[in-house]
Enzyme design. Structure first.
Site, PDB file in Angstrom:
ATOM      1  N   TYR A  15      49.148  35.226  40.955  1.00 29.64           N
ATOM      2  CA  TYR A  15      48.956  36.673  40.845  1.00 29.64           C
ATOM      3  C   TYR A  15      50.156  37.429  41.420  1.00 29.64           C
ATOM      4  CZ  TYR A  15      44.091  35.329  39.991  1.00 29.64           C
ATOM      5  OH  TYR A  15      42.949  34.749  39.499  1.00 29.64           O
ATOM      6  N   HIS A  57      43.884  25.961  38.932  1.00 30.86           N
ATOM      7  CA  HIS A  57      43.886  27.261  38.249  1.00 30.86           C
ATOM      8  C   HIS A  57      44.134  27.141  36.741  1.00 30.86           C
ATOM      9  CE1 HIS A  57      45.384  31.742  38.658  1.00 30.86           C
ATOM     10  NE2 HIS A  57      44.427  31.610  37.763  1.00 30.86           N
TER      11      HIS A  57
HETATM   12  P1  NAD Z   1      37.800  42.659  36.475  1.00 31.55           P
HETATM   13  O1  NAD Z   1      36.894  42.530  35.321  1.00 31.55           O
HETATM   14  O2  NAD Z   1      37.220  42.513  37.825  1.00 31.55           O
HETATM   15  O3  NAD Z   1      38.558  44.050  36.310  1.00 31.55           O
HETATM   16  C1  NAD Z   1      39.522  44.469  37.226  1.00 31.55           C
HETATM   17  C2  NAD Z   1      40.030  45.846  36.818  1.00 31.55           C
HETATM   18  O4  NAD Z   1      38.970  46.778  36.933  1.00 31.55           O
HETATM   19  C3  NAD Z   1      41.133  46.335  37.740  1.00 31.55           C
HETATM   20  O5  NAD Z   1      42.007  47.154  36.999  1.00 31.55           O
HETATM   21  C4  NAD Z   1      40.373  47.163  38.757  1.00 31.55           C
HETATM   22  O6  NAD Z   1      41.210  48.088  39.373  1.00 31.55           O
HETATM   23  C5  NAD Z   1      39.333  47.810  37.862  1.00 31.55           C
HETATM   24  N1  NAD Z   1      38.122  48.260  38.591  1.00 31.55           N
HETATM   25  C6  NAD Z   1      37.454  47.659  39.596  1.00 31.55           C
HETATM   26  N2  NAD Z   1      36.406  48.401  39.992  1.00 31.55           N
HETATM   27  C7  NAD Z   1      36.391  49.491  39.196  1.00 31.55           C
HETATM   28  C8  NAD Z   1      35.542  50.623  39.110  1.00 31.55           C
HETATM   29  N3  NAD Z   1      34.502  50.774  39.924  1.00 31.55           N
HETATM   30  N4  NAD Z   1      35.820  51.564  38.166  1.00 31.55           N
HETATM   31  C9  NAD Z   1      36.876  51.428  37.334  1.00 31.55           C
HETATM   32  N5  NAD Z   1      37.720  50.371  37.358  1.00 31.55           N
HETATM   33  C10 NAD Z   1      37.475  49.414  38.284  1.00 31.55           C
HETATM   34  O7  NAD Z   1      38.971  41.595  36.255  1.00 31.55           O
HETATM   35  P2  NAD Z   1      39.845  40.698  37.215  1.00 31.55           P
HETATM   36  O8  NAD Z   1      40.459  41.470  38.338  1.00 31.55           O
HETATM   37  O9  NAD Z   1      40.734  39.924  36.323  1.00 31.55           O
HETATM   38  O10 NAD Z   1      38.809  39.653  37.811  1.00 31.55           O
HETATM   39  C11 NAD Z   1      38.345  39.694  39.133  1.00 31.55           C
HETATM   40  C12 NAD Z   1      38.952  38.627  40.025  1.00 31.55           C
HETATM   41  O11 NAD Z   1      38.485  37.351  39.621  1.00 31.55           O
HETATM   42  C13 NAD Z   1      40.483  38.517  39.975  1.00 31.55           C
HETATM   43  O12 NAD Z   1      41.083  39.469  40.824  1.00 31.55           O
HETATM   44  C14 NAD Z   1      40.667  37.102  40.433  1.00 31.55           C
HETATM   45  O13 NAD Z   1      40.537  37.020  41.830  1.00 31.55           O
HETATM   46  C15 NAD Z   1      39.483  36.377  39.778  1.00 31.55           C
HETATM   47  N6  NAD Z   1      39.828  35.793  38.440  1.00 31.55           N
HETATM   48  C16 NAD Z   1      40.140  34.477  38.381  1.00 31.55           C
HETATM   49  C17 NAD Z   1      40.485  33.922  37.164  1.00 31.55           C
HETATM   50  C18 NAD Z   1      40.843  32.457  37.104  1.00 31.55           C
HETATM   51  O14 NAD Z   1      40.725  31.771  38.078  1.00 31.55           O
HETATM   52  N7  NAD Z   1      41.303  31.953  35.989  1.00 31.55           N
HETATM   53  C19 NAD Z   1      40.516  34.673  36.002  1.00 31.55           C
HETATM   54  C20 NAD Z   1      40.164  36.017  36.078  1.00 31.55           C
HETATM   55  C21 NAD Z   1      39.804  36.561  37.321  1.00 31.55           C
END
Ligand code: NAD
Length: 320
Positions: free
Chosen positions: A60, A125
């Site tokens: 990230y 990952h």
């Molecule tokens: P997400 O679906 O959580 O969306 C994140 C986005 O939504 C960001 O732009 C954030 O600022 C916004 N957001 C959060 N709360 C909000 C609200 N209340 N209103 C409006 N916008 C809002 O997607 P993500 O961040 O990709 O997934 C969450 C976490 O999961 C990642 O940060 C990561 O730690 C993990 N993840 C892991 C993998 C993997 O291991 N392959 C893949 C995807 C995500």
């Protein structure tokens, strides 16, 4: 607001995690730049409101997320025992490498950035981009050694296609993979993970889901440029967001609440980059436990998304 966020057991690990987890990919500027002040305020607010689970990766922001998260936790003087931290290995800004040598080096680099002596979970990952047989025969045994050395407490695997989880879990010795992290498969537009939950339970692995907002698809502002969804899926999500807005509602709230309803899922990682987002998301969770789901709105949003239901996108190299 009192810190009454529910905590759930994570598989057989003995860890108890808040059912909202803090996804730290935004701290790596993945969804746009985040100042140190905003990052610190978001982490501080998360801790204050009872979030105890933080997830990051060296991928990230090309290690930025790990460094920022480590700095914030240190600056806030957080006691190590009070939080559960997961990071990842095998995926880096310059490509994939799941070799025993690389993942063994990787954890030392991550621990230095995070300023910690151990992580609770180390995830391989996005394993669909590597050889799954290498994951089974080389990577997981290497992580087992890191466990014995006390650098990690538990082992996980992450990926988009659900088939990678069964492929690996059917081939490793029981108990050698403690958790799986699935993303974009338990949200209003795609809930295909539900069919795998009984299998995962039978294997005794803890279930972490991520991206309840489908990586920005289910937000008023929409997804970032790099989002891999088809134009059709993006446009349906835009329509769903507009529908909610017209009714004075926020799509992100109903989307997060939907993802939190399944108790077989221990924790839902949502990416957050400001204290406001943390507050909104925790408030949505607390409202869900006190008042339940807004079923009418959920039905309306589901109807808008019906034509693209369970539509996903290709990820990784095909091998299962
Ligand atoms: P997400 O679906 O959580 O969306 C994140 C986005 O939504 C960001 O732009 C954030 O600022 C916004 N957001 C959060 N709360 C909000 C609200 N209340 N209103 C409006 N916008 C809002 O997607 P993500 O961040 O990709 O997934 C969450 C976490 O999961 C990642 O940060 C990561 O730690 C993990 N993840 C892991 C993998 C993997 O291991 N392959 C893949 C995807 C995500």
């Amino acid at each position: 607001m009192a810190a009454t966020l529910e905590r759930r057991e994570l598989g057989n690990t003995g860890l108890k995690v808040s059912y909202i987890g803090f996804g730290a990919s935004p701290l790596g500027d993945v969804f746009g730049p985040v100042s140190h002040g905003n990052a610190l305020a978001a982490v501080r607010e998360a801790l204050r409101l009872g979030i105890n689970f933080f997830d990051t990766s060296p991928y990230y922001g090309g290690t930025v997320s790990e460094t920022v998260l480590g700095n914030c936790l240190k600056e806030l003087g957080v006691r190590r025992d009070d939080i559960v931290v997961s990071t990842k290995c095998g995926r880096y800004i310059d490509g994939f490498d799941f070799s025993a040598e690389r993942v063994t080096r990787s954890i030392d680099e991550s621990l230095a950035r995070l300023k910690m002596g151990y992580v609770d979970i180390l995830n391989c990952h996005d394993i669909e981009f590597g050889s799954l047989d290498q994951i089974v025969n080389e990577t997981i045994p290497a992580l087992q050694k890191l466990k014995e050395a006390g650098k990690i407490r538990f082992i996980g695997i992450t990926g988009l296609p659900l088939g990678v989880f069964t492929y690996v879990l059917d081939r490793v010795p029981p108990g050698s993979v403690d958790v799986i992290l699935s993303y974009c498969h338990y949200s209003i537009n795609d809930s295909t993970l539900v069919d795998l939950l009984p299998y995962l339970k039978s294997k005794g692995v803890g279930v972490i889901t991520a991206s309840p907002l489908a990586m920005g698809l289910l937000t008023e502002n929409g997804p970032p440029e790099w989002h891999p969804a088809s134009p059709e899926l993006k446009s349906a999500c835009r329509a769903a967001a507009a529908h909610c807005k017209e009714k004075g509602k926020n799509i992100s709230k109903v989307a997060l609440q939907y993802s939190l309803t399944n108790k077989e899922i221990s924790t839902v990682l949502i990416g957050m980059n400001s204290s406001r987002q943390v507050e909104e998301n925790v408030a949505a969770a607390l409202e869900l436990s006190h008042e339940g789901m807004d079923e009418d709105l959920l039905q309306e949003v589901s109807a808008v998304l019906e034509p693209v239901k369970n539509q996903t996108w290709p990820s990784g190299v095909q091998q299962t």
